[in-house]
Write a protein that holds these residues in place. Structure first.
Motif, PDB file in Angstrom:
ATOM      1  N   TRP A  70       0.851  -1.210   0.000  1.00  0.00           N
ATOM      2  CA  TRP A  70       0.000   0.000   0.000  1.00  0.00           C
ATOM      3  C   TRP A  70       0.877   1.248   0.000  1.00  0.00           C
ATOM      4  N   GLU A  71       1.854   1.261   0.909  1.00  0.00           N
ATOM      5  CA  GLU A  71       2.657   2.461   1.076  1.00  0.00           C
ATOM      6  C   GLU A  71       3.574   2.690  -0.123  1.00  0.00           C
ATOM      7  N   VAL A  72       4.174   1.611  -0.610  1.00  0.00           N
ATOM      8  CA  VAL A  72       5.086   1.716  -1.749  1.00  0.00           C
ATOM      9  C   VAL A  72       4.353   2.229  -2.998  1.00  0.00           C
ATOM     10  N   LEU A  73       3.113   1.787  -3.183  1.00  0.00           N
ATOM     11  CA  LEU A  73       2.359   2.237  -4.365  1.00  0.00           C
ATOM     12  C   LEU A  73       2.072   3.733  -4.293  1.00  0.00           C
ATOM     13  N   ALA A  74       1.785   4.225  -3.089  1.00  0.00           N
ATOM     14  CA  ALA A  74       1.551   5.665  -2.939  1.00  0.00           C
ATOM     15  C   ALA A  74       2.848   6.431  -3.176  1.00  0.00           C
ATOM     16  N   GLN A  75       3.940   5.925  -2.638  1.00  0.00           N
ATOM     17  CA  GLN A  75       5.191   6.679  -2.722  1.00  0.00           C
ATOM     18  C   GLN A  75       5.813   6.617  -4.126  1.00  0.00           C
ATOM     19  N   SER A  76       5.726   5.469  -4.808  1.00  0.00           N
ATOM     20  CA  SER A  76       6.478   5.302  -6.050  1.00  0.00           C
ATOM     21  C   SER A  76       5.655   5.310  -7.336  1.00  0.00           C
ATOM     22  N   LEU A  77       4.333   5.127  -7.237  1.00  0.00           N
ATOM     23  CA  LEU A  77       3.533   5.124  -8.473  1.00  0.00           C
ATOM     24  C   LEU A  77       2.402   6.154  -8.447  1.00  0.00           C
ATOM     25  N   THR A  78       2.412   7.013  -7.419  1.00  0.00           N
ATOM     26  CA  THR A  78       1.335   7.994  -7.286  1.00  0.00           C
ATOM     27  C   THR A  78       1.898   9.394  -7.042  1.00  0.00           C
ATOM     28  N   SER A 202       2.808  -5.108 -14.485  1.00  0.00           N
ATOM     29  CA  SER A 202       2.742  -5.173 -15.948  1.00  0.00           C
ATOM     30  C   SER A 202       3.884  -4.349 -16.545  1.00  0.00           C
ATOM     31  N   PRO A 203       4.204  -4.596 -17.826  1.00  0.00           N
ATOM     32  CA  PRO A 203       5.220  -3.761 -18.484  1.00  0.00           C
ATOM     33  C   PRO A 203       4.856  -2.270 -18.420  1.00  0.00           C
ATOM     34  N   ARG A 204       3.547  -1.956 -18.508  1.00  0.00           N
ATOM     35  CA  ARG A 204       3.103  -0.566 -18.425  1.00  0.00           C
ATOM     36  C   ARG A 204       3.429   0.038 -17.051  1.00  0.00           C
ATOM     37  N   ALA A 205       3.251  -0.754 -15.993  1.00  0.00           N
ATOM     38  CA  ALA A 205       3.550  -0.266 -14.641  1.00  0.00           C
ATOM     39  C   ALA A 205       5.053  -0.077 -14.457  1.00  0.00           C
ATOM     40  N   VAL A 206       5.850  -0.985 -15.036  1.00  0.00           N
ATOM     41  CA  VAL A 206       7.310  -0.869 -14.927  1.00  0.00           C
ATOM     42  C   VAL A 206       7.783   0.389 -15.667  1.00  0.00           C
ATOM     43  N   ALA A 207       7.221   0.630 -16.853  1.00  0.00           N
ATOM     44  CA  ALA A 207       7.593   1.837 -17.606  1.00  0.00           C
ATOM     45  C   ALA A 207       7.264   3.080 -16.779  1.00  0.00           C
ATOM     46  N   ARG A 208       6.090   3.050 -16.117  1.00  0.00           N
ATOM     47  CA  ARG A 208       5.662   4.206 -15.318  1.00  0.00           C
ATOM     48  C   ARG A 208       6.571   4.435 -14.113  1.00  0.00           C
ATOM     49  N   LEU A 209       6.931   3.360 -13.410  1.00  0.00           N
ATOM     50  CA  LEU A 209       7.766   3.548 -12.215  1.00  0.00           C
ATOM     51  C   LEU A 209       9.162   4.041 -12.595  1.00  0.00           C
ATOM     52  N   ARG A 210       9.629   3.652 -13.785  1.00  0.00           N
ATOM     53  CA  ARG A 210      10.954   4.116 -14.222  1.00  0.00           C
ATOM     54  C   ARG A 210      10.897   5.588 -14.627  1.00  0.00           C
ATOM     55  N   GLU A 211       9.779   5.971 -15.217  1.00  0.00           N
ATOM     56  CA  GLU A 211       9.587   7.360 -15.639  1.00  0.00           C
ATOM     57  C   GLU A 211       9.474   8.273 -14.398  1.00  0.00           C
ATOM     58  N   TYR A 218      13.946   3.288   1.145  1.00  0.00           N
ATOM     59  CA  TYR A 218      14.709   2.047   0.940  1.00  0.00           C
ATOM     60  C   TYR A 218      13.944   1.091   0.031  1.00  0.00           C
ATOM     61  N   ASN A 219      12.609   1.202   0.053  1.00  0.00           N
ATOM     62  CA  ASN A 219      11.805   0.271  -0.753  1.00  0.00           C
ATOM     63  C   ASN A 219      11.194   0.932  -1.993  1.00  0.00           C
ATOM     64  N   SER A 220      11.762   2.055  -2.432  1.00  0.00           N
ATOM     65  CA  SER A 220      11.276   2.722  -3.650  1.00  0.00           C
ATOM     66  C   SER A 220      11.281   1.734  -4.811  1.00  0.00           C
ATOM     67  N   LEU A 221      10.229   1.782  -5.613  1.00  0.00           N
ATOM     68  CA  LEU A 221      10.116   0.785  -6.688  1.00  0.00           C
ATOM     69  C   LEU A 221      11.232   0.907  -7.719  1.00  0.00           C
ATOM     70  N   ALA A 222      11.702   2.116  -7.981  1.00  0.00           N
ATOM     71  CA  ALA A 222      12.782   2.268  -8.971  1.00  0.00           C
ATOM     72  C   ALA A 222      14.045   1.531  -8.497  1.00  0.00           C
ATOM     73  N   SER A 223      14.333   1.601  -7.199  1.00  0.00           N
ATOM     74  CA  SER A 223      15.508   0.898  -6.660  1.00  0.00           C
ATOM     75  C   SER A 223      15.265  -0.615  -6.658  1.00  0.00           C
ATOM     76  N   GLN A 224      14.068  -1.013  -6.292  1.00  0.00           N
ATOM     77  CA  GLN A 224      13.757  -2.454  -6.289  1.00  0.00           C
ATOM     78  C   GLN A 224      13.871  -3.016  -7.700  1.00  0.00           C
ATOM     79  N   TYR A 225      13.419  -2.234  -8.674  1.00  0.00           N
ATOM     80  CA  TYR A 225      13.475  -2.693 -10.061  1.00  0.00           C
ATOM     81  C   TYR A 225      14.922  -2.926 -10.496  1.00  0.00           C
ATOM     82  N   GLU A 226      15.762  -1.965 -10.166  1.00  0.00           N
ATOM     83  CA  GLU A 226      17.173  -2.077 -10.544  1.00  0.00           C
ATOM     84  C   GLU A 226      17.826  -3.324  -9.950  1.00  0.00           C
ATOM     85  N   LYS A 227      17.556  -3.556  -8.671  1.00  0.00           N
ATOM     86  CA  LYS A 227      18.124  -4.731  -8.000  1.00  0.00           C
ATOM     87  C   LYS A 227      17.565  -6.022  -8.600  1.00  0.00           C
TER      88      LYS A 227
END
Ligand SMILES: *Cc1c(COP(=O)(O)O)cnc(C)c1O
Length: 354
Positions: A70-78, A202-211, A218-227
């Motif tokens: 819940w928290e990660v979605l608010a912080q990294s995709l919203t 989804s690929p669309r969500a990954v594109a969005r989090l990278r953008e 520490y749990n930002s989605l962009a950092s998690q994606y990279e790892k």
């Protein structure tokens, strides 16, 4: 003793052996940057995709709980606001967490016997980043069906669709291509101990989090994606639970079979409770009833009596939750609970509360 508590719930009996194996195979001290662990991550994600029918081009992250999701979605995709459609306590909590970080977020409650009219929702709206639904609302034993999710998905505009599937993933055959973010924790339908959750993007969500590229946590989605590109996590992960997940997935049938089994069992239980007992289903509309959590209602005195006498026979029923605490009880219909447990449960009701 069987527990029908919808989380933490009955674990598979095999977990005992998996735990022993984890210890003996040295997983409890395995370095999380080493090849052995990254191999386990890769295989676990592959097994998850195979068994649950997750599209190959979706990305999987491991976190610690659905609450963290819940928290990660608010912080990294919203970056601006999210829109929350909910009928029960978990959907509402998600909205509260989102509002704390993104105050412009909007809540849209609906009734537990209601299928919301997608055409009447204030969507699409160019300012909304994320539309949030709870596929299986554990608190009031309701479920949103595929057709509803598809209608909603088709009306999103530029927003992403995020789905809380905490108490249905691994029990229900979800149509992953019809949403952008799905998540669950493993102490529900996966039949494992708590402390691990999965988020599927989804690929669309990954594109969005990278953008958006939010990196303040520490749990930002962009950092998690990279790892995750190297099958790693931003921090020392729950290696033991990831190992247990791998083992349990290997031993489980494909989701189609699990889904059919749970659906048949749910139909039988609803039919039984509609006719034969002093308690009745909490949800009166068959279209909004959950297949993985069965809610029953009665007077608070009767509910207490049923729970007490069931427990005396080794059957632990789930309490009501939130607004429905006193006047209902819940029965998890999760894959790790054997048919024999349900036979015993029905016999109990037939004998004592018919
Ligand atoms: C159990 C549950 C949660 C919370 O899960 P945690 O892993 O405890 O954070 C969230 N949403 C739903 C629908 C649940 O059933």
């Amino acid at each position: 003793m069987y527990t029908f508590n919808p989380g933490p719930s009955q674990v598979y009996p095999q977990v005992r052996q998996y735990l022993q194996d984890a210890f003996d195979e040295g997983w409890l001290s395995a370095p999380h940057r080493g090849e052995r662990f990254t191999g386990l991550m890769r295989q676990t994600v592959q097994e998850l995709k195979n068994k649950l029918n997750v599209p190959q081009d979706y990305t999987v992250f491991f976190m610690s709980s659905a609450t963290e999701c819940w928290e990660v979605l608010a912080q990294s995709l919203t970056p601006r606001k999210s829109f929350h459609l909910y009928s029960g306590a978990f959907g509402e909590k998600w909205y509260e967490y989102a509002k704390a970080l993104r105050p412009a977020s909007v809540g849209y409650p609906f009734g537990l016997n209601e299928v919301p009219d997608v055409a009447a929702l204030p969507l699409p709206d160019d300012e909304t980043d994320l539309v949030c639904i709870t596929q299986n609302e554990t608190s009031n034993a309701t479920q949103l069906r595929d057709g509803f999710i598809l209608n909603l998905y088709n009306r999103l505009g530029s927003a992403l669709l995020a789905v809380d599937a905490t108490s249905s993933m691994a029990g229900v055959q979800l149509k992953y291509i019809k949403a952008d973010v799905w998540y669950a924790s493993v102490q529900k339908c996966f039949g494992l101990p708590a402390g691990l959750s999965l988020m599927i993007l989804s690929p669309r969500a990954v594109a969005r989090l990278r953008e958006i590229n939010e990196r303040s946590h520490y749990n930002s989605l962009a950092s998690q994606y990279e790892k995750m590109l190297n099958w790693q996590t931003t921090h020392t992960p729950n290696v033991l639970n990831i190992y247990l997940l791998y083992r349990v997935l290997q031993d489980r049938p494909v989701i189609k079979a699990v889904h059919q089994h749970l659906q048949d069992r749910a139909t039988k239980l609803y039919d039984y409770f509609e006719q034969a007992t002093q308690l009745t289903p909490l949800v009166t509309n068959p279209e909004t009833r959950s297949t993985t959590v069965i809610g029953l209602q009665g007077t608070p005195t009767l509910i207490e009596e049923v729970k007490r006498r069931a427990l005396a026979q080794g059957l632990q029923l789930g309490n009501g939750y939130g607004n429905w605490k006193a006047g209902s009880l819940r029965i998890a219909n999760f894959p790790a609970i054997p048919d024999a447990a349900f036979e015993q449960l029905v016999q109990f009701f037939a004998k004592e509360f018919a």
